[in-house]
Design an enzyme around this catalytic site. Structure first.
Site, PDB file in Angstrom:
ATOM      1  N   HIS A  67      67.550 -27.045  73.003  1.00 24.01           N
ATOM      2  CA  HIS A  67      68.663 -27.998  73.153  1.00 24.01           C
ATOM      3  C   HIS A  67      68.174 -29.429  72.956  1.00 24.01           C
ATOM      4  O   HIS A  67      67.717 -30.074  73.896  1.00 24.01           O
ATOM      5  CB  HIS A  67      69.287 -27.834  74.549  1.00 24.01           C
ATOM      6  CG  HIS A  67      70.510 -28.676  74.771  1.00 24.01           C
ATOM      7  ND1 HIS A  67      71.405 -28.434  75.779  1.00 24.01           N
ATOM      8  CD2 HIS A  67      70.997 -29.756  74.118  1.00 24.01           C
ATOM      9  CE1 HIS A  67      72.384 -29.318  75.741  1.00 24.01           C
ATOM     10  NE2 HIS A  67      72.152 -30.140  74.747  1.00 24.01           N
ATOM     11  N   ARG A  71      70.113 -36.361  65.968  1.00 25.62           N
ATOM     12  CA  ARG A  71      70.955 -37.499  65.537  1.00 25.62           C
ATOM     13  C   ARG A  71      71.148 -37.620  64.019  1.00 25.62           C
ATOM     14  O   ARG A  71      71.913 -38.467  63.585  1.00 25.62           O
ATOM     15  CB  ARG A  71      70.409 -38.836  66.051  1.00 25.62           C
ATOM     16  CG  ARG A  71      70.200 -38.921  67.560  1.00 25.62           C
ATOM     17  CD  ARG A  71      71.483 -38.725  68.327  1.00 25.62           C
ATOM     18  NE  ARG A  71      71.347 -39.094  69.738  1.00 25.62           N
ATOM     19  CZ  ARG A  71      72.134 -38.607  70.690  1.00 25.62           C
ATOM     20  NH1 ARG A  71      73.091 -37.747  70.394  1.00 25.62           N
ATOM     21  NH2 ARG A  71      71.982 -38.982  71.936  1.00 25.62           N
ATOM     22  N   ASN A 101      76.475 -31.998  67.325  1.00 27.41           N
ATOM     23  CA  ASN A 101      77.284 -33.226  67.423  1.00 27.41           C
ATOM     24  C   ASN A 101      76.703 -34.368  66.599  1.00 27.41           C
ATOM     25  O   ASN A 101      76.473 -35.468  67.083  1.00 27.41           O
ATOM     26  CB  ASN A 101      77.471 -33.650  68.885  1.00 27.41           C
ATOM     27  CG  ASN A 101      76.163 -33.932  69.602  1.00 27.41           C
ATOM     28  OD1 ASN A 101      75.110 -33.453  69.193  1.00 27.41           O
ATOM     29  ND2 ASN A 101      76.236 -34.713  70.661  1.00 27.41           N
ATOM     30  N   ASP A 159      78.510 -28.499  71.849  1.00 31.62           N
ATOM     31  CA  ASP A 159      77.823 -29.383  72.812  1.00 31.62           C
ATOM     32  C   ASP A 159      78.152 -30.856  72.594  1.00 31.62           C
ATOM     33  O   ASP A 159      78.247 -31.337  71.472  1.00 31.62           O
ATOM     34  CB  ASP A 159      76.310 -29.200  72.757  1.00 31.62           C
ATOM     35  CG  ASP A 159      75.629 -30.045  73.826  1.00 31.62           C
ATOM     36  OD1 ASP A 159      76.128 -30.069  74.965  1.00 31.62           O
ATOM     37  OD2 ASP A 159      74.629 -30.700  73.524  1.00 31.62           O
ATOM     38  N   ASN A 285      75.055 -36.748  81.186  1.00 33.37           N
ATOM     39  CA  ASN A 285      76.184 -35.818  81.109  1.00 33.37           C
ATOM     40  C   ASN A 285      75.622 -34.405  80.998  1.00 33.37           C
ATOM     41  O   ASN A 285      75.001 -34.087  79.996  1.00 33.37           O
ATOM     42  CB  ASN A 285      77.037 -36.144  79.884  1.00 33.37           C
ATOM     43  CG  ASN A 285      78.213 -35.191  79.745  1.00 33.37           C
ATOM     44  OD1 ASN A 285      78.286 -34.160  80.412  1.00 33.37           O
ATOM     45  ND2 ASN A 285      79.136 -35.514  78.857  1.00 33.37           N
ATOM     46  N   ASP A 312      67.633 -31.364  76.540  1.00 36.27           N
ATOM     47  CA  ASP A 312      68.828 -32.125  76.152  1.00 36.27           C
ATOM     48  C   ASP A 312      68.405 -33.512  75.630  1.00 36.27           C
ATOM     49  O   ASP A 312      69.068 -34.511  75.917  1.00 36.27           O
ATOM     50  CB  ASP A 312      69.807 -32.227  77.328  1.00 36.27           C
ATOM     51  CG  ASP A 312      71.156 -32.809  76.912  1.00 36.27           C
ATOM     52  OD1 ASP A 312      71.422 -32.934  75.706  1.00 36.27           O
ATOM     53  OD2 ASP A 312      71.949 -33.143  77.817  1.00 36.27           O
TER      54      ASP A 312
END
Ligand SMILES: [Zn+2]
Length: 440
Positions: A67, A71, A101, A159, A285, A312
Site C-alpha cells: 500500500h 503519485r 488514486n 483507496d 486518513n 500507506d
C-alpha cells in the site's frame, strides 16, 4: 528496473530468515545472475564476487509494501515512480503495490501500461498495481476489473475513497471473487466524516475541529463483512485505525471468512494528541486515534488478526502541509523509515519477534496480492534474488532531510529508532547500501 543483474554477491554469516519455509539459521547466501544459487555454511569465495559481511545482521526476503502512493501520473510534484521507489529501497523494500488514486486513475489498461513503462525505465524496485474498483474512483460505474486483472492488477481498491454504495460494493466483491483478486477497502463512511479532519475526542474539541468517529470505519467494515459472507472471495481492510474494526475482523475470521487487515506505522505509535497545536504532520486518513486503539492494533498484530503491515506512503510538499489544519492534505512519508518504526511499535514493546516482523513484511503481504507464486516474499535457491540485509541493533534518528522520497511530511522527525536496512538487493542488483564502509 533498468539495471542488469550480473553481479555475483556472497553475503557472509548473516542470520538468514525465511518465514515462508521456517528457515532461521546463520549461514552464507550466494547470488549469481540475479538468482539465489547458494545457501549454506562456508560457501567458497568466487573470483570477482562482491562479499558482504552480514555478521549480527538479518538476511531476509526483500520487504513488500502492499500500500503506497507513488503519485505518478498526475502528482509528480509530490513524488515520482523514481523517487518513491528510491524511498522504498532505502527502507529495505524490494516490492511495492501502488494505489490507483493517480491522475488519471488506474482504471484502464492504458494507464496501467503507462505506469508499467515508467516503472521499467525509472523504478529502483518492483512495482505492482492495485487498480480501481470504479471508474475514476467515483463509485458510479464499475471499472473493467477483469481486463485490469488480465493487464496485471494484483488487487482492487478505490483507496483514497470508500466504495460507499452497497449495490456497487456487492458487484465489486462478486467480481473480485470471480477473478481471484483481493478487494482492499478504504473504510470511511462519507456521511459520518463530512468536514472532519481528525479523530473525535478531547483534542478535536479543544482545537475546535469536526471529529471523525471510529464508527465511520467500523460501520463500513461490518457491512462489508456481512456482504462477504454472501459473495465469497477475499476482503482486506486498509490502514485499520480502530479497536472496533479489529474486533469485527476477529469475529469474521473466526467464522471462516477471508477477511484480513493491515496496520500502518503511525497508527501503531501515535494518538490524536499528536494533532495538538494544529500539527498537520499528524493529519492522517484514517485519523490517529487513542491509546486504547494503539494497544488493540498492536495486540491484533501479535495474535494474527492483522496479518499485514503497510505504510500507506503518502508524500506531500511542504507547501501543501503548511496550510491550515482543515485544508492540509492527509498522509505521511512511509517507506524510508518504516522498518525502525515497526520495530519500535512491535518488537521493542515485546509484542512480536524479528522472524514474525519479517513475515508481516514479506510472505504475508505477498500472499495477500498473490505474488508469492512469483517467488516474492520468499528466500530459496532458484528464486529471484530480492534480499534485504537488516541490522536489528542499529540505532538511528529519523531525519526527513535524508529521505529519498520527495516528501518530508512526517511527525517522526528526530525520533530515535532501532533496526535498519543496511542493504537492499532487487533481482540480484544492489539497489541501496546504507554505508559502504560499514558493512561491505
Ligand atoms: Zn486509504
Amino acid at each position: 528496473m533498468s539495471h542488469a543483474a550480473n553481479d555475483t554477491i556472497l553475503i557472509r554469516g548473516g542470520r538468514v530468515l525465511d518465514p515462508a519455509s521456517g528457515r532461521d539459521e546463520v549461514c552464507d547466501l550466494l547470488i549469481e545472475n540475479g538468482v539465489i544459487t547458494g545457501l549454506g555454511s562456508g560457501l567458497d569465495h568466487i573470483e570477482g564476487c562482491i562479499e558482504v559481511d552480514a555478521n549480527d545482521c538479518l538476511v531476509t526476503p526483500g520487504l513488500v509494501d502492499p500500500h503506497v502512493h507513488l503519485r505518478e501520473p498526475g502528482g509528480e510534484h509530490k513524488e515520482t515512480i523514481a523517487t518513491g521507489t528510491a524511498s522504498a529501497v532505502a527502507g529495505g523494500f524490494t516490492t511495492v503495490c501502488c494505489m490507483p488514486n493517480t491522475n488519471p486513475t488506474i482504471d484502464s489498461c492504458q494507464t496501467m501500461e503507462f505506469i508499467r513503462l515508467r516503472a521499467r525505465e525509472t523504478a529502483h524496485c518492483r512495482v505492482f498495481m492495485v487498480a480501481a474498483a470504479t471508474l475514476g474512483r467515483l463509485g458510479k460505474e464499475i471499472a473493467p476489473i477483469s481486463s485490469l486483472v488480465e493487464a496485471g492488477a494484483v488487487g482492487i481498491s478505490d483507496d483514497g475513497d470508500v466504495v460507499a454504495d452497497s449495490q456497487m460494493m456487492l458487484n465489486v466483491l462478486r467480481t473480485c471473487a470471480q477473478v481471484d483478486r483481493v478487494f482492499m477497502q478504504h473504510a470511511q463512511d462519507p456521511a459520518l466524516t463530512r468536514g472532519s479532519s481528525m479523530n473525535s475526542g478531547a483534542t478535536a474539541s479543544k482545537l475546535g475541529l469536526i471529529g471523525w468517529p471510529k464508527l465511520a470505519e467500523e460501520l463500513i467494515v461490518a457491512r462489508d463483512v456481512r456482504m462477504l459472507a454472501e459473495t465469497g472471495g477475499r476482503y482486506h481492510v486498509q490502514h485499520v485505525s480502530s479497536a472496533g474494526t479489529v474486533e469485527i475482523l476477529r469475529q469474521a475470521q473466526a467464522r471462516g471468512l477471508a477477511a484480513s487487515g493491515e496496520a500502518s506505522p503511525h497508527h501503531l505509535l501515535l494518538t490524536d494528541e499528536a494533532c495538538d497545536g494544529y500539527d498537520t504532520s499528524a493529519k492522517m486518513n484514517p485519523p490517529l486515534r487513542t491509546t486504547a486503539d494503539v494497544e488493540a492494533l498492536r495486540s491484533a498484530v501479535a495474535d494474527g488478526t492483522l496479518s499485514v503491515l503497510a505504510t500507506d506512503h503518502a508524500p506531500h510538499t511542504d507547501e501543501e502541509k503548511d496550510s491550515d489544519f482543515e485544508n492540509a492534505p492527509f498522509g505521511i512519508v512511509g517507506l524510508d523509515c518504516a522498518l525502525g518504526l515497526y520495530a519500535k511499535a512491535l518488537i521493542d514493546s515485546g509484542h512480536i519477534d524479528w522472524p514474525r516482523l519479517v513475515a508481516l513484511l514479506t510472505i504475508e503481504p505477498a500472499r495477500l496480492v498473490g505474488l508469492e507464486r512469483q517467488g516474492i516474499g520468499r528466500l530459496e535457491i532458484g528464486l529471484p534474488a530480492d534480499i534485504t540485509v537488516i541490522d536489528p541493533d542499529m540505532s538511528w534518528t529519523i531525519d526527513p532531510d535524508e529521505f529519498a522520497s520527495k516528501g518530508r511530511n512526517t511527525p517522526f522527525a528526530g525520533l530515535e529508532v532501532t533496526g535498519r536496512a543496511t542493504m537492499t538487493i532487487v533481482g540480484g542488483t544492489i539497489s541501496h547500501q546504507l554505508d559502504q564502509s560499514l558493512k561491505v
